[in-house]
Enzyme design. Structure first.
Site, mmCIF file in Angstrom:
data_model
loop_
_atom_site.group_PDB
_atom_site.id
_atom_site.type_symbol
_atom_site.label_atom_id
_atom_site.label_comp_id
_atom_site.label_asym_id
_atom_site.label_seq_id
_atom_site.Cartn_x
_atom_site.Cartn_y
_atom_site.Cartn_z
ATOM 1 C CB CYS A 40 -0.906 -0.004 1.222
ATOM 2 S SG CYS A 40 -1.770 1.565 1.446
ATOM 3 C CE LYS A 85 -10.513 -3.644 4.625
ATOM 4 N NZ LYS A 85 -11.377 -2.545 4.279
ATOM 5 C CB VAL A 124 -3.597 0.002 6.117
ATOM 6 C CG1 VAL A 124 -4.137 -1.139 6.930
ATOM 7 C CG2 VAL A 124 -3.443 -0.392 4.657
ATOM 8 C CD GLU A 144 -8.159 9.037 5.540
ATOM 9 O OE1 GLU A 144 -7.691 9.592 4.534
ATOM 10 O OE2 GLU A 144 -8.800 7.977 5.469
ATOM 11 C CB SER A 145 -1.404 8.308 4.550
ATOM 12 O OG SER A 145 -1.942 8.942 3.413
#
Ligand SMILES: N[C@@H](CCC(=O)N[C@@H](CS)C(=O)NCC(=O)O)C(=O)O
Length: 241
Positions: free
Chosen positions: A31, A58, A71, A84-85
């Protein structure tokens, strides 16, 4: 990262509390958003463990960690979870000591956010190309759209006259956008960078960065993942999904 990694899927018990002084990253090996968080954790030297989640299956408890079911998410020893990156990365930079990746100057900080905002168009164009390839369609149009976006992205570097997007050394914005460049060779898009020479120079510099070196996935491994993903027949054991 090489070799197979364990990932938790439906039925896997939830991991216990995060040890004091450490952070847990819920991730998935391939990811790009999770790679952002891995880069920041490594660049800042934050003690952490990585738990890979099987995104095709999941575990129910994962939705208690992140109700969006995505993720990356980071869990702290007091049980707080941040997801939330861009928010995860800003949080890690603000809350932990070590090299500051975000400039303190509000103007410079805002300029990094402008590039990040623009970059979401690159990720969308990349995803459209991914879907076209997945469906075995002619992807000429999608490639052209991505090239146009990358040429615009390059203008930020040209205008700044700096080697990196935030100045003369690596900073948050570089880590936020790098993961997609690692994925371009899958669609022969790396050749596109011959048309954006400043971007190519930046990419070559990023490949020398120690956090990048630690998170890099070889193109053949990414390609293997992509092929299985396209066929919807991912081998969870091999691909850490
Ligand atoms: N906006 C999110 C996007 C994260 C994201 O899309 N992650 C993907 C994996 S690359 C995911 O968790 N997918 C699971 C799903 O869609 O159910 C971020 O920036 O963190």
């Amino acid at each position: 990262m090489t070799g197979s990694q364990k990932s938790l899927g439906k039925g896997s018990p939830a991991p216990g509390p995060v040890p004091e002084g450490s952070v847990r990253l819920y991730s998935m090996r391939f990811c790009p958003y999770a790679q952002r968080a891995r880069l920041v954790l490594l660049a800042k030297g934050i003690k952490h463990e990585v738990v890979n989640i099987n995104l095709k299956n999941k575990p129910d408890w994962f939705f208690e960690k992140n109700p969006l079911g995505l993720v990356p998410a980071v869990e702290l020893s007091d049980g707080e979870v941040i997801y939330e990156s861009p928010i995860v990365c800003d949080f890690l930079d603000e809350a932990y000591p070590g090299k500051k990746l975000t400039p303190a100057d509000p103007i410079k900080k805002a300029k990094q956010k402008i590039i990040l905002e623009f970059f979401s168009g690159v990720t969308t164009a990349h995803y459209k190309l991914f879907l076209a390839k997945k469906e075995n369609q002619d992807a000429t149009e999608q490639k052209a759209e991505l090239l146009t976006k990358l040429q615009k992205l390059e203008e930020f570097l040209v205008k700044n006259k700096t080697a990196y997007f935030g100045g003369e050394s690596v900073s948050m914005i570089d880590y936020m956008i790098y993961p997609w460049f690692e994925r371009f060779p899958l669609f022969d898009v790396i050749n596109i960078l011959t048309q954006t020479p400043e971007l190519k120079k930046w990419y070559d510099l990023m490949l020398q960065d120690s956090a990048v070196k630690e998170t890099i996935t070889a193109p053949d491994v990414l390609l293997g993942f992509f092929k299985l993903y396209a066929q919807n027949s991912i081998d969870a054991a091999d691909y850490g999904l």
